[in-house]
Design a protein around this motif. Structure first.
Motif, short mmCIF file in Angstrom:
data_model
loop_
_atom_site.label_atom_id
_atom_site.label_comp_id
_atom_site.label_asym_id
_atom_site.label_seq_id
_atom_site.Cartn_x
_atom_site.Cartn_y
_atom_site.Cartn_z
N CYS A 37 12.48 -8.86 -3.17
CA CYS A 37 10.84 -8.64 -3.02
C CYS A 37 10.56 -9.74 -1.63
O CYS A 37 11.54 -10.51 -1.35
CB CYS A 37 10.20 -9.44 -4.40
N LYS A 71 4.48 -2.72 -3.76
CA LYS A 71 5.76 -1.86 -2.89
C LYS A 71 6.02 -2.98 -1.74
O LYS A 71 7.46 -2.48 -1.21
CB LYS A 71 5.40 -0.49 -2.76
N ASP A 72 5.23 -3.36 -1.03
CA ASP A 72 5.49 -3.42 -0.06
C ASP A 72 5.66 -5.48 0.28
O ASP A 72 5.39 -6.09 -0.92
CB ASP A 72 4.23 -3.10 1.25
#
Length: 419
Positions: A37, A71-72
């Protein structure tokens, strides 16, 4: 599923084992190996591990594994990179060192701890705030506390303002020379959190005059500003006098333990002053000293005042308290914070002399203070009983530096400011 035996073994890790685990997670964070992440904070990029963050915070857990998972790359817009880095480092290592951080940085870190529900970090930040609050940062801290609207932080800051600032003349003097402008909403919030409105009168009065200057109004337009606050500024003087009386009634007395009598301290042309230092482990408001009065002379001439009996004399001395200013962690110059004169006070020989001054002075736990007693030439020949006494009582340290043996200072009158 983890067995009960294995679970018990994990929960009985000793300190070295936990330190080793912390070190492993720190290396994982710094190496960025297996990171999955990314956080964008300003111009800085932080590569982390979802599992580690999720185990520490339910907010991170929802962020990565909830129904609305990110998600990004995640952009953080409400924290600066240095503080976010410190927060992430704590998550990985459980280590926290805030000694060199400014109170503004600690407040921002506390905001982050609240945002991500890091309970242990919340406690650590609140404890650090308590230690860092001072005259010169309480108003900025209050403004920020009310801005982010976090109740535990507001409670600590308003408590410090009420107990360490509003009742102290030093803070009044400091505010006149180093004013920090706060908003009207912040003043209203301070009033709403303070049950004793009388102690706020002088502070609001001072704020109103600065607000006039800030808005470009004349001082006689001050009432236009205070109408919305619903405070009667005409009670300023009365309210302050009541505060002073209340402080004296609530004062504590601490006396050093007596060990052994020593040679008396004799006032003459070479020894006409007494010096000692004080240190406190907490914020206290110093209201007075307890010293030993003179020994009764063996022979006495004609009294200089018919109202003075053979068992009494007139005490004349000056008390000065200086704060030792630290510069680059080294003791530098001294700043006078109190001057008090005992003028022709009728005093019994060989007893306790309780000296109380009108304007209390605040002693900070991170500073050392020098107390200096001086006598005029008319006291030459007088003797004061000396004795060996304890160096520390109730967290207050006494160090006599005039003589190597004995002291004439028995104790203090003070008020605890933070409980």
């Amino acid at each position: 599923m983890m067995s009960i035996e294995l679970y018990q073994r994990i929960n009985t890790f000793n300190t070295p084992a936990m330190a080793s685990l912390s070190s492993r997670y720190e290396k994982l964070l710094l190496s960025e190996n297996h990171s999955d992440c990314v956080f964008l904070v300003g111009t800085s990029i932080f590569r982390c591990h979802k599992l580690v963050l999720s185990a520490a915070s339910p907010v991170f857990d929802a962020m990565f594994f909830g129904s609305m998972r990110e998600k990004d790359a995640i952009e953080i817009c409400d924290m600066n990179p240095k503080i976010f880095q410190k927060l992430i480092f704590y998550v990985y290592t459980a280590r926290l060192d805030l000694d060199s951080d400014s109170i503004e940085d600690v407040l921002e870190l506390y905001y982050g701890a609240e945002k991500y529900l890091l309970n242990d970090l919340i406690v650590g930040c609140l404890n650090a705030v308590k230690q860092k609050l001072r005259f010169d940062n309480i108003l900025p801290a209050l403004e920020l506390s009310f801005c982010i609207n976090l109740k535990p932080l507001i409670q600590i800051c308003t408590h410090f303002l009420t107990h360490c600032c509003l009742n102290d003349v030093q803070f009044m003097t400091y505010l006149k020379n180093n004013y920090f402008h706060i908003t009207k909403d912040c003043v209203k919030a301070i009033i709403s959190h303070n049950k004793d409105l009388k102690s706020l009168i002088w502070f609001v009065f001072e704020w109103c005059h600065h607000e006039c200057e800030y808005l470009g109004l004349k001082q006689n337009d001050c009432e236009l500003i205070t109408e919305d606050l619903q405070l009667d500024l005409s009670k300023l003087k009365t309210g302050y006098e009541e505060i002073c009386v209340r402080i004296k009634k609530l004062s504590n007395t601490v006396e050093r333990s007596y060990y052994k009598a020593c040679r008396p301290f004799k006032i003459d042309s070479e020894d006409f002053e007494w010096n000692m230092t004080l240190r406190s482990d907490r914020f206290i408001s110093l209201l007075g000293l307890i010293i030993k009065s003179r020994l009764k002379p063996l022979s006495r001439g004609v009294a200089d005042d018919a109202t003075v009996s053979s068992n009494e004399y007139r005490e004349n001395l000056q008390i000065e308290i200086r704060a030792k200013m630290a510069v680059n962690n080294e003791t530098g110059n001294e700043r006078v914070i109190l001057q008090h004169i005992v003028d022709k006070e009728h005093t019994r020989y060989n007893c306790d002399l309780n000296i109380v001054w009108d304007d209390a002075v605040v002693l900070s736990p991170d500073a050392e203070y020098r107390v200096r007693l001086t006598w005029q030439t008319n006291a030459f020949g007088a003797e004061y009983p000396c004795s060996l006494q304890s160096d520390e009582v109730d967290g207050i340290q006494f160090k006599d530096i005039t003589h190597h043996f004995g002291s004439i200072v028995k104790g203090l009158k003070f008020l605890n400011l933070v409980v």
